[in-house]
Design a protein around this motif. Structure first.
Motif, PDB file in Angstrom:
ATOM      1  N   ALA A   1     -51.434 -75.114  77.654  1.00 46.63           N
ATOM      2  CA  ALA A   1     -51.643 -75.505  79.056  1.00 46.63           C
ATOM      3  C   ALA A   1     -50.953 -74.562  80.032  1.00 46.63           C
ATOM      4  CB  ALA A   1     -51.150 -76.935  79.267  1.00 46.63           C
ATOM      5  N   GLU A   2     -49.914 -73.862  79.556  1.00 46.87           N
ATOM      6  CA  GLU A   2     -49.227 -72.911  80.433  1.00 46.87           C
ATOM      7  C   GLU A   2     -50.135 -71.768  80.866  1.00 46.87           C
ATOM      8  OE1 GLU A   2     -48.744 -71.379  76.265  1.00 46.87           O
ATOM      9  OE2 GLU A   2     -48.505 -73.331  77.232  1.00 46.87           O
ATOM     10  N   LYS A   3     -51.277 -71.598  80.185  1.00 41.75           N
ATOM     11  CA  LYS A   3     -52.212 -70.536  80.535  1.00 41.75           C
ATOM     12  C   LYS A   3     -53.139 -70.924  81.685  1.00 41.75           C
ATOM     13  CE  LYS A   3     -52.327 -68.203  76.040  1.00 41.75           C
ATOM     14  NZ  LYS A   3     -53.177 -67.735  74.922  1.00 41.75           N
ATOM     15  N   MET A   4     -53.073 -72.167  82.159  1.00 43.66           N
ATOM     16  CA  MET A   4     -53.912 -72.558  83.292  1.00 43.66           C
ATOM     17  C   MET A   4     -53.505 -71.764  84.532  1.00 43.66           C
ATOM     18  SD  MET A   4     -54.544 -76.683  83.176  1.00 43.66           S
ATOM     19  CE  MET A   4     -52.802 -77.126  83.048  1.00 43.66           C
ATOM     20  N   THR A   5     -54.477 -71.210  85.218  1.00 40.55           N
ATOM     21  CA  THR A   5     -54.194 -70.528  86.471  1.00 40.55           C
ATOM     22  C   THR A   5     -53.746 -71.565  87.507  1.00 40.55           C
ATOM     23  OG1 THR A   5     -56.453 -70.782  87.284  1.00 40.55           O
ATOM     24  CG2 THR A   5     -55.972 -68.809  85.965  1.00 40.55           C
ATOM     25  N   PRO A   6     -53.091 -71.120  88.603  1.00 42.38           N
ATOM     26  CA  PRO A   6     -52.716 -72.077  89.654  1.00 42.38           C
ATOM     27  C   PRO A   6     -53.918 -72.856  90.190  1.00 42.38           C
ATOM     28  CG  PRO A   6     -51.571 -69.996  89.979  1.00 42.38           C
ATOM     29  CD  PRO A   6     -52.558 -69.769  88.866  1.00 42.38           C
ATOM     30  N   GLN A   7     -55.062 -72.175  90.297  1.00 42.17           N
ATOM     31  CA  GLN A   7     -56.272 -72.860  90.779  1.00 42.17           C
ATOM     32  C   GLN A   7     -56.729 -73.933  89.786  1.00 42.17           C
ATOM     33  OE1 GLN A   7     -55.856 -69.590  90.490  1.00 42.17           O
ATOM     34  NE2 GLN A   7     -56.122 -68.662  92.534  1.00 42.17           N
ATOM     35  N   ALA A   8     -56.637 -73.607  88.488  1.00 44.73           N
ATOM     36  CA  ALA A   8     -57.016 -74.578  87.458  1.00 44.73           C
ATOM     37  C   ALA A   8     -56.077 -75.777  87.480  1.00 44.73           C
ATOM     38  CB  ALA A   8     -57.004 -73.911  86.084  1.00 44.73           C
ATOM     39  N   GLN A   9     -54.782 -75.514  87.659  1.00 49.34           N
ATOM     40  CA  GLN A   9     -53.815 -76.606  87.701  1.00 49.34           C
ATOM     41  C   GLN A   9     -54.042 -77.505  88.909  1.00 49.34           C
ATOM     42  OE1 GLN A   9     -49.690 -75.950  86.580  1.00 49.34           O
ATOM     43  NE2 GLN A   9     -50.158 -73.835  85.993  1.00 49.34           N
ATOM     44  N   ASN A  10     -54.346 -76.905  90.038  1.00 47.49           N
ATOM     45  CA  ASN A  10     -54.622 -77.711  91.239  1.00 47.49           C
ATOM     46  C   ASN A  10     -55.885 -78.546  91.067  1.00 47.49           C
ATOM     47  OD1 ASN A  10     -52.494 -77.270  93.162  1.00 47.49           O
ATOM     48  ND2 ASN A  10     -53.184 -75.146  93.313  1.00 47.49           N
ATOM     49  N   ALA A  11     -56.881 -77.984  90.382  1.00 43.55           N
ATOM     50  CA  ALA A  11     -58.104 -78.748  90.111  1.00 43.55           C
ATOM     51  C   ALA A  11     -57.804 -79.920  89.191  1.00 43.55           C
ATOM     52  CB  ALA A  11     -59.169 -77.840  89.493  1.00 43.55           C
ATOM     53  N   LEU A  12     -56.970 -79.688  88.173  1.00 43.86           N
ATOM     54  CA  LEU A  12     -56.596 -80.753  87.250  1.00 43.86           C
ATOM     55  C   LEU A  12     -55.757 -81.815  87.947  1.00 43.86           C
ATOM     56  CD1 LEU A  12     -56.621 -81.734  84.275  1.00 43.86           C
ATOM     57  CD2 LEU A  12     -54.477 -80.481  83.965  1.00 43.86           C
TER      58      LEU A  12
END
Length: 329
Positions: free
Chosen positions: A119-130
């Motif tokens: 999960a640490e590989k999620m981009t900031p945009q991916a994390q915000n979407a999640l």
């Protein structure tokens, strides 16, 4: 791995998960945090399996339709999020596989579970979407984030998840497991368990490696002779180590076990406390050459070498600096 009772170590985490299942107090989001090989995937799979189990008694029964589907990899309401780019999980991966999909109710189970490995590989945009889904999940949604570095996750995500940090497993338990499960000889199990530093996956990988004996022999030869090597010989040793780039972290960990034995012998002079009691003479000779401060420098140099390699510092440079620090101390 059939159920929680088969897990070695992680008793507190298993107790927490089992009690949550029995009391039906399930969070909508979990973080399983621990270095590679500690059992994050195994625990997440077992928890997901128990969540969907039709028996519902705090673990999985292994016999119902859902449990059999999990074992065959065909449980329709347990999703492992994938990503094409090896170095990152993008916003489209999260939107398509989690956000859009979670709006559809479970096909056959009580929950719809999404497991995001690395999960640490999620981009900031991916994390915000999640984050939007974690903040307002449907009642049946459960998201599990598996990571070896929780600091790479947004604080807003961390604050909304139940965090389960995987601790080191006692060396004795790992050694016993290797002997019983894999029928590894005692001396080999002792060495692998010690070098693994509480990481069961690492211990199993080394213990079952076809190259173990050759690799172990090379490492012992290096640590026994590095003090007397000329500079050109150190460079030759680095070249030989470059043939084992994939196993280099294992090699450094094995070297670290040797120098911890040196330190232990210098502190106690008790061969019964050594991982390598059969090497008492060589260890004793090495212990007489270094101060406690010098041995501390050596162990720190090996940790620093691993840090440099993870940061993609030139392989030869990182190893040369480590070996020269060992020689100097």
């Amino acid at each position: 791995m059939a159920s929680f009772k088969d897990v070695i170590g992680h008793e507190q985490i298993i107790e927490h998960l089992s009690n949550s299942l029995k009391n039906k107090k399930i969070s909508h989001a979990y973080i399983f945090c621990g270095e590679d090989g500690t059992g994050k995937n195994m625990l997440a799979k077992l928890f997901a399996k128990a969540l969907q189990c039709e028996a519902g008694y705090g673990d999985n029964c292994g016999m119902c339709r859902s449990c059999r589907q999990v074992e065959s990899g065909n449980q329709p309401d347990i999703r492992w999020v994938t990503h094409e780019k090896p170095a990152s999980i993008g916003v489209d991966d999260i939107r398509e596989q989690v956000n859009n999909d979670i709006a559809i109710k479970p096909y056959s189970s009580k929950y719809k579970i999404y497991i995001i490995d690395e999960a640490e590989k999620m981009t900031p945009q991916a994390q915000n979407a999640l984050l939007k889904t974690i903040e307002e999940p449907p009642s049946y949604g459960v998201i599990m984030l598996l990571t070896n570095n929780m600091d790479d996750l947004l604080q807003t995500i961390r604050s909304r998840c139940v965090t389960l940090s995987l601790k080191a497993i006692p060396t004795g338990k790992i050694q016993e497991y290797l002997i019983e499960k894999y029928e590894i000889p005692d001396y080999k199990a002792r060495i692998c368990a010690s070098y693994a530093q509480g990481n069961m996956g690492k211990a199993i990988r080394m213990a079952t490696s076809d190259e173990f004996n050759e690799l172990h022999s090379s490492v012992l030869n290096l640590v026994k002779n590095v003090d007397d090597m000329d500079i050109y010989m150190v460079m030759d040793a680095v070249k030989k180590l470059s043939e084992y780039k994939v196993e280099i972290y294992d090699i450094i960990d094995m070297m670290m076990v040797w120098y911890r034995d040196v330190l232990m012998l210098k502190l106690t002079n008790d061969p019964n406390l050594l991982v390598y009691p059969e090497e008492y003479s060589a260890l004793s000779k090495r212990a007489s050459r270094s101060t406690f401060e010098g041995l501390d420098y050596i162990i720190k140099a090996m940790e620093k070498a691993k840090t440099r390699l993870r940061a993609n510092v030139n392989f030869d440079t990182a190893l040369e600096l480590m070996l020269l620090t060992i020689k100097e101390n």
